[in-house]
Design an enzyme around this catalytic site. Structure first.
Site, PDB file in Angstrom:
ATOM      1  N   ASP A  20      -1.629   4.346   4.280  1.00 34.64           N
ATOM      2  CA  ASP A  20      -2.066   5.070   3.076  1.00 34.64           C
ATOM      3  C   ASP A  20      -3.592   5.014   3.071  1.00 34.64           C
ATOM      4  OD1 ASP A  20      -2.367   6.020   0.471  1.00 34.64           O
ATOM      5  OD2 ASP A  20      -1.328   4.338  -0.494  1.00 34.64           O
ATOM      6  N   GLU A  53      -7.563   0.177  -2.852  1.00 34.52           N
ATOM      7  CA  GLU A  53      -8.104   1.462  -3.267  1.00 34.52           C
ATOM      8  C   GLU A  53      -8.927   1.372  -4.551  1.00 34.52           C
ATOM      9  OE1 GLU A  53      -5.101   4.455  -4.211  1.00 34.52           O
ATOM     10  OE2 GLU A  53      -3.535   2.974  -3.913  1.00 34.52           O
ATOM     11  N   HIS A  88      -1.957  -1.817  -3.708  1.00 35.22           N
ATOM     12  CA  HIS A  88      -0.529  -2.174  -3.797  1.00 35.22           C
ATOM     13  C   HIS A  88       0.017  -2.621  -2.459  1.00 35.22           C
ATOM     14  CE1 HIS A  88       0.116   1.849  -1.972  1.00 35.22           C
ATOM     15  NE2 HIS A  88      -0.956   2.156  -2.659  1.00 35.22           N
ATOM     16  N   GLU A  94      -9.885   4.384   0.197  1.00 37.21           N
ATOM     17  CA  GLU A  94      -8.655   3.605   0.432  1.00 37.21           C
ATOM     18  C   GLU A  94      -8.410   3.356   1.911  1.00 37.21           C
ATOM     19  OE1 GLU A  94      -5.005   5.511  -0.890  1.00 37.21           O
ATOM     20  OE2 GLU A  94      -3.991   3.574  -1.046  1.00 37.21           O
ATOM     21  N   ASP A 147      -5.992  12.178  -0.581  1.00 33.35           N
ATOM     22  CA  ASP A 147      -5.225  10.948  -0.383  1.00 33.35           C
ATOM     23  C   ASP A 147      -4.022  11.263   0.510  1.00 33.35           C
ATOM     24  OD1 ASP A 147      -3.797   8.541  -0.602  1.00 33.35           O
ATOM     25  OD2 ASP A 147      -4.465   8.226  -2.664  1.00 33.35           O
ATOM     26  N   HIS A 163       5.183   1.460  -2.720  1.00 30.51           N
ATOM     27  CA  HIS A 163       4.802   0.369  -3.631  1.00 30.51           C
ATOM     28  C   HIS A 163       5.914  -0.672  -3.618  1.00 30.51           C
ATOM     29  CE1 HIS A 163       1.429   2.254  -5.899  1.00 30.51           C
ATOM     30  NE2 HIS A 163       1.971   3.337  -5.407  1.00 30.51           N
TER      31      HIS A 163
HETATM   32 MN    MN Z   1      -3.300   6.655  -1.328  1.00 26.46          MN
HETATM   33 MN    MN Z   2      -2.273   3.827  -2.317  1.00 22.95          MN
END
Ligand code: MN
Ligand code: MN
Length: 300
Positions: A97, A190, A157, A285, A86, A165
Site C-alpha cells: 500500500d 501514512e 495500519h 505512504e 493512493d 486493515h
Molecule cells: Mn494507501
Molecule cells: Mn494505507
C-alpha cells in the site's frame, strides 16, 4: 513470521506498487479525467503482474481518503490541486500500500514535503519492540517543526493476507498507547498533513465509490445473486468498485442489481474522509515489513 516465499511475493507487490506510483506521479496534470488516470493506474498494476488490492484512490484538496471515480464521471484534475494518488497492489493476497501527493500549485508544496519527511521520520523509529505511539510522536514532531498540522484521526495500519486493515494502528500523533510493534508484522505508515489553522481531523463525507462485502451470503435469486457471487469470488475481503464488475447484457440490469445489494446491506460503501475545515491535505505512504532486527521498506 512469513516464510521466504511469502516475503518474495510481498517484495514483488511492493516493487510493482512503487513503479506504478512513480509512473502515476508524472501523469497527474490539470484537465486529466480522473477516471482515465485511475483506469491507467489499475492497468499498469496488472500489466506488471499484480492485482489492485483496492481501487485506485484519487483524493483532491480537502479530501483525505477513499475516493475513486464512478464510471462515466466527467470530473478532471483541477488547476492548482493537491492530489493524492493512493495505490494498493497484491500478489496472491500479499499486499503493498503506497501513496504520493502531487502539488499542482507552489502554494502547498510544503505540505507534500512535510508528509514525506514525516514518513521518513516514522520509518526511522520503526523496529520490533517500539511503541506505536513513539512512531506517531516522531511523525507529529516532524510535521509541527515545519509549522503544519497532522490529521490526528487518520492512521497507518497493520496489513494481512487479503486484508488491508488487520486492526493495529500507527498513529500520526503521539499518544499514551502502549501497544508495540512486533517482528513479522506488516504495516502501512501514512502521515497526513494539513495547514496549521485547519481542524487537523477528517469527518465522514458521502460515499466515495469504494465498497466492501458486509454480509457473506447470497440473495435468493436473479441478477443480484449472480453479482454477489462474482463479488465474493473476485474480491472477497478486499475493497472493490463498480467499474470492476462484469456487465451481462443490459447495463441497467447490473446497476439495479448493485443497488439492491447496497440497499439490502450485502455490500456497503466507504465514506470519503474530508478535512473538517475544508483545508488541503497531503499524504505520503509506504509499506514496511518489521524484521527481528530493523525493517524492510517494500515500496521505495
Ligand atoms: Mn494507501
Ligand atoms: Mn494505507
Amino acid at each position: 513470521m512469513l516464510d521466504e516465499e511469502e516475503v518474495e511475493k510481498l517484495r514483488l507487490a511492493g516493487r510493482i506498487a512503487s513503479q506504478v506510483r512513480r509512473w502515476a506521479e508524472g501523469r497527474v496534470k490539470p484537465g486529466k479525467p480522473l477516471i482515465e488516470l485511475c483506469e491507467e493506474v489499475e492497468g499498469e498494476i496488472r500489466r506488471r503482474g499484480g492485482e489492485p488490492a483496492f481501487p485506485c484512490n484519487l483524493d483532491i484538496n480537502e479530501v483525505g481518503a477513499h475516493y475513486t471515480p464512478p464510471p462515466g464521471e466527467g470530473a478532471v484534475i483541477p488547476e492548482g490541486a493537491l492530489v493524492k494518488v493512493d495505490i494498493g497492489v497484491h500478489v496472491e493476497g500479499y499486499i503493498a500500500d503506497t501513496a504520493v501527493s502531487v502539488c499542482l500549485s507552489s502554494e502547498y508544496g510544503l505540505l507534500k514535503e512535510a508528509a514525506e519527511e514525516a514518513l521518513e521520520a516514522g520509518i526511522e523509529t520503526m523496529k520490533a519492540g517500539v511503541k506505536v505511539s513513539e512512531v506517531g510522536f516522531a511523525i507529529q514532531k516532524t510535521i509541527e517543526r515545519l509549522g503544519l498540522k497532522p490529521i490526528r484521526n487518520l492512521t497507518g495500519h497493520s496489513i494481512g493476507r487479503y486484508l488491508i486493515h488487520t486492526g493495529k494502528h500507527i498513529p500520526n500523533v503521539g499518544s499514551m498507547n502502549g501497544l508495540k510493534v512486533e517482528p513479522g508484522e506488516l504495516y502501512a505508515l501514512e502521515p497526513f498533513v494539513t495547514l496549521r489553522d485547519a481542524a487537523g481531523e477528517v469527518v465522514s463525507g458521502p460515499c466515495g465509490n469504494i465498497y466492501r462485502v458486509s454480509k457473506r451470503k447470497l440473495p435468493k435469486n436473479g441478477e443480484a445473486r449472480r453479482l454477489m457471487q462474482e463479488i465474493l469470488d473476485s474480491f472477497s475481503t478486499l475493497p472493490f468498485t463498480f467499474r470492476w464488475l462484469t456487465p451481462r447484457g443490459n447495463p441497467k440490469v447490473l446497476s439495479e442489481a448493485f443497488n439492491l445489494l447496497l440497499k439490502q446491506r450485502y455490500i456497503s460503501c466507504y465514506s470519503m474522509l474530508i478535512e473538517r475545515t475544508g483545508k488541503p491535505v497531503a499524504q505520503a505512504e509506504h509499506t514496511v515489513l518489521v524484521l527481528r532486527d530493523g525493517v524492510e521498506v517494500l515500496t521505495r
